[in-house]
Design an enzyme around this catalytic site. Structure first.
Site, mmCIF file in Angstrom:
data_model
loop_
_atom_site.group_PDB
_atom_site.id
_atom_site.type_symbol
_atom_site.label_atom_id
_atom_site.label_comp_id
_atom_site.label_asym_id
_atom_site.label_seq_id
_atom_site.Cartn_x
_atom_site.Cartn_y
_atom_site.Cartn_z
ATOM 1 N N ARG A 17 -32.372 -79.652 -15.902
ATOM 2 C CA ARG A 17 -31.850 -79.946 -14.349
ATOM 3 C C ARG A 17 -31.304 -81.593 -14.593
ATOM 4 O O ARG A 17 -30.033 -81.389 -13.725
ATOM 5 C CB ARG A 17 -32.366 -79.690 -13.270
ATOM 6 C CG ARG A 17 -32.769 -78.332 -13.561
ATOM 7 C CD ARG A 17 -33.958 -77.839 -12.746
ATOM 8 N NE ARG A 17 -34.685 -78.450 -12.589
ATOM 9 C CZ ARG A 17 -36.133 -78.432 -11.204
ATOM 10 N NH1 ARG A 17 -35.926 -78.117 -10.679
ATOM 11 N NH2 ARG A 17 -37.075 -79.411 -12.064
ATOM 12 N N ASN A 35 -34.211 -74.025 -12.044
ATOM 13 C CA ASN A 35 -35.528 -73.223 -12.589
ATOM 14 C C ASN A 35 -35.265 -71.996 -12.144
ATOM 15 O O ASN A 35 -35.619 -71.760 -11.271
ATOM 16 C CB ASN A 35 -36.682 -74.492 -12.896
ATOM 17 C CG ASN A 35 -36.957 -75.538 -14.052
ATOM 18 O OD1 ASN A 35 -35.471 -75.499 -14.204
ATOM 19 N ND2 ASN A 35 -37.181 -76.391 -13.294
#
Length: 99
Positions: A17, A35
């Site tokens: 990320r 996520n």
């Protein structure tokens, strides 16, 4: 243009990320990455078509610690974006945290 992505493989716990945010910002994209409970990573990005194509190529590789098995991508219309998510498409690319 708005694109939605789902990235599967070893993509959590490998700074995916943070690196996706860094790459998206370098490409001047707006949107978010998060996520998912199933172990995948989801992203939604808006911007120039060529920048989105480059971002998708990066998602297919990910950071050095990741192993990307697949990337699903689809183009979205503005009407398909949930109001909660739309605000993220107006500001710089960010990481979304789920409850």
């Amino acid at each position: 243009m708005i694109r939605h992505y789902r990235v599967r493989g070893k993509v959590q716990g490998v700074s995916f990320r943070a690196n996706a945010r860094k790459r998206a910002r370098a490409l001047q994209l707006r949107g978010w990455v998060q996520n998912c409970e199933d172990g995948s990573v989801e992203a939604c990005a808006s911007g120039d078509e060529s920048a989105l194509e480059e971002f998708e190529r990066w998602l297919g590789r990910g950071p050095v610690w990741a192993r990307v098995d697949s990337v699903e991508a689809k183009t979205l219309l503005e009407s398909q974006i949930e109001k909660e998510q739309a605000q993220y498409l107006l500001t710089e690319f960010t990481i979304r945290y789920t409850d």
